[in-house]
Scaffold this active site. Sequence first.
Site, short mmCIF file in Angstrom:
data_model
loop_
_atom_site.label_atom_id
_atom_site.label_comp_id
_atom_site.label_asym_id
_atom_site.label_seq_id
_atom_site.Cartn_x
_atom_site.Cartn_y
_atom_site.Cartn_z
N SER A 4 -3.98 -11.28 0.34
CA SER A 4 -3.54 -10.23 1.25
C SER A 4 -2.70 -10.83 2.37
CB SER A 4 -4.77 -9.53 1.83
OG SER A 4 -4.43 -8.77 2.95
N GLU B 128 -5.06 -8.52 -4.95
CA GLU B 128 -5.22 -9.32 -3.73
C GLU B 128 -6.68 -9.74 -3.59
OE1 GLU B 128 -3.87 -7.14 -0.37
OE2 GLU B 128 -1.76 -7.30 -0.87
N ASP C 58 -4.72 -0.51 -0.09
CA ASP C 58 -5.28 -1.84 -0.31
C ASP C 58 -6.57 -2.03 0.46
OD1 ASP C 58 -3.09 -2.23 -1.85
OD2 ASP C 58 -2.17 -3.79 -0.63
N CYS D 132 2.68 1.64 3.42
CA CYS D 132 1.75 0.57 3.11
C CYS D 132 2.48 -0.51 2.32
CB CYS D 132 0.55 1.13 2.34
SG CYS D 132 -0.86 -0.01 2.22
#
Length: 621
Positions: free
Chosen positions: A522, A497, A115, A156
């Site tokens: 996020s 996000e 991300d 993650c």
Amino acid sequence: MAPHAEESVGTHTGHADVQHQQENERNMPKPGEYIQFDHLPAGGPLNRWSHFMTRDHDYPGAQAMLYSAGVPNKDMMKNAPHVGIATVWWEGNPCKAVQKQNMLPWQFNTIGVSDGITMGSEGMRFSLQSREIIADSIETVTCAQRHDANISIPGCDKNMPGVIMAAARHNRPFVMIYGGTMRRGHSQLLDKPINISTCYEAVGSYRYGVLKASCKKQSGAEATASEVMDDIEEHACPGVGACGGMYTANTMATAIEAMGLCLPGSSSFPAESPQKRSECERAAEAIRICMEKDIRPRDLITRRSFMNALKLTMVLGGSTNAVLHFLAMANSADVDLTLEDIHRVSEATPFLADLAPSGKHYMEDLCNVGGTPAVLKYLIAVGLIDGGIPTVTGKTLAENVSSWPSLDPGQTIIRDITKPIKKSGHLRILYGNFAPGGAVAKITGLEGDFFTGRARVFNKEHELNSALSAGLIKDEEEGQVLIVRYEGPKGGPGMPEQLQASAAIMGAGLKKIALVTDGRYSGASHGFIVGHVVPEAAVGGPIALVEDGDLITIDAVKNSIDIIEASGIKGAAGIAAELERRRRGWKPPKMKPVRGVLAKYARLVGDASHGAVTDAGGPAW
């Protein structure tokens, strides 16, 4: 164990042994939902699934391939259980420890999307759907290869719910090892600790001309804003591991530890710590215990354990993404969990942790004062967490943490339950004429509980990012509600996000702004933010009908989000009529892309209020 097992908040310490439960009393996959594989009964050999592939000469080609892959002898071929090691690539692995337990370790990989690397780009559209690919791929290998157990090593955000979803599907003995958190960085020119989210906030300061160094360069010269950005980029991530705040990765890791699906301390040991390597070695012993006692994922993924996960998330100030992932995990395990459950837990659970992004500390700091086990020990003692749930160790959660040191009495990260930062949870489930199917807000109390402002609409994230880059978003006398739409699970596609925008606004020092989207934010996002708006714009939800200048109100006490004025029209009936007039002129956008993994995802995915899952069930024809 029943899916609606007792939801007590008290402390239970009864021994967790599911070995003697009757199969018809347990939460097992329904016949016909998944391919059913023959397996030996519990209490005998541990190669319960692989036995049917390695016995006699039923599958000689399979055995030949297994020998070529490294099975050392006939005895191991016929009798040793096969334990898959699913890693979202992390350098350490527990294979040698599995071998020491006289088992055959088979390491295989699945995918991982960063991300941090993809944030703000088209690549971020691939992030959430990677959760489904991770779950699919682990289910595929575990079932196809007839593995008897699985150890998964995610690191993650989406990876952790992905491996839990897979575990609920294959339902074979399972242990998760969290890859671990990253150490915090340090900026010499800002003279303060920094991390990945600092990069995004700093770029907002940079674009708006307010980024300044706190210290001079080593040469004694003043640092330019560009040099400050260089310093941040070079030092924000000083090593391996997941982002260091209470962002989505650490949110999910701590929650999964509270559910009993990993070893004590897994969620708070830094990636590069000796404790993490030791944990990998101990995981082999744990997986053997799970196999011998027949402790299966669906014995642990229960309504009781989800209540623990939700409460710890509220206490620690975790990510809005947790809502999406808990719902998806519950779907895979056939556990009844809804937005209303999350709302009820939030109303009754205090926010206690001074952790980034809203606070100043990081997971590394929490580890130094006792880590997640110390927090759980405290919360069990005060009756907030259920210590009686079973875990992968064969013991209860309370038994797991009983020997751990208590929280350091001088620490300032976790407040006393009688002196919370906020008396109720920071994750708020909102409903109203703007989001009839629900939305998720992250409001810690630092931003206030109420916001009213004029809508300013952007049809894609890049439109808002471009406006911010050009300095076109400014504080105005009247508040602004910046709406980013067509970024939901289907419309994105992929529900990306939007940290780049939220962090840039914080970095620029803009105050009278709320952010609303049918996409996601996020775990590092903070401020007055609302995401997961349902129905999303792509399917014609009210968010698709709102126009610039409409008046929007967000109330985190009444848990509502409403359009209170549309084209100058006020009153519920008048606004409903105006939205209906707009709907008649609305046309759904052309789907893009129409092929490939994102197109397949868009066709399959459900709404965010049900976890944005692709396997909700039902017949295929």
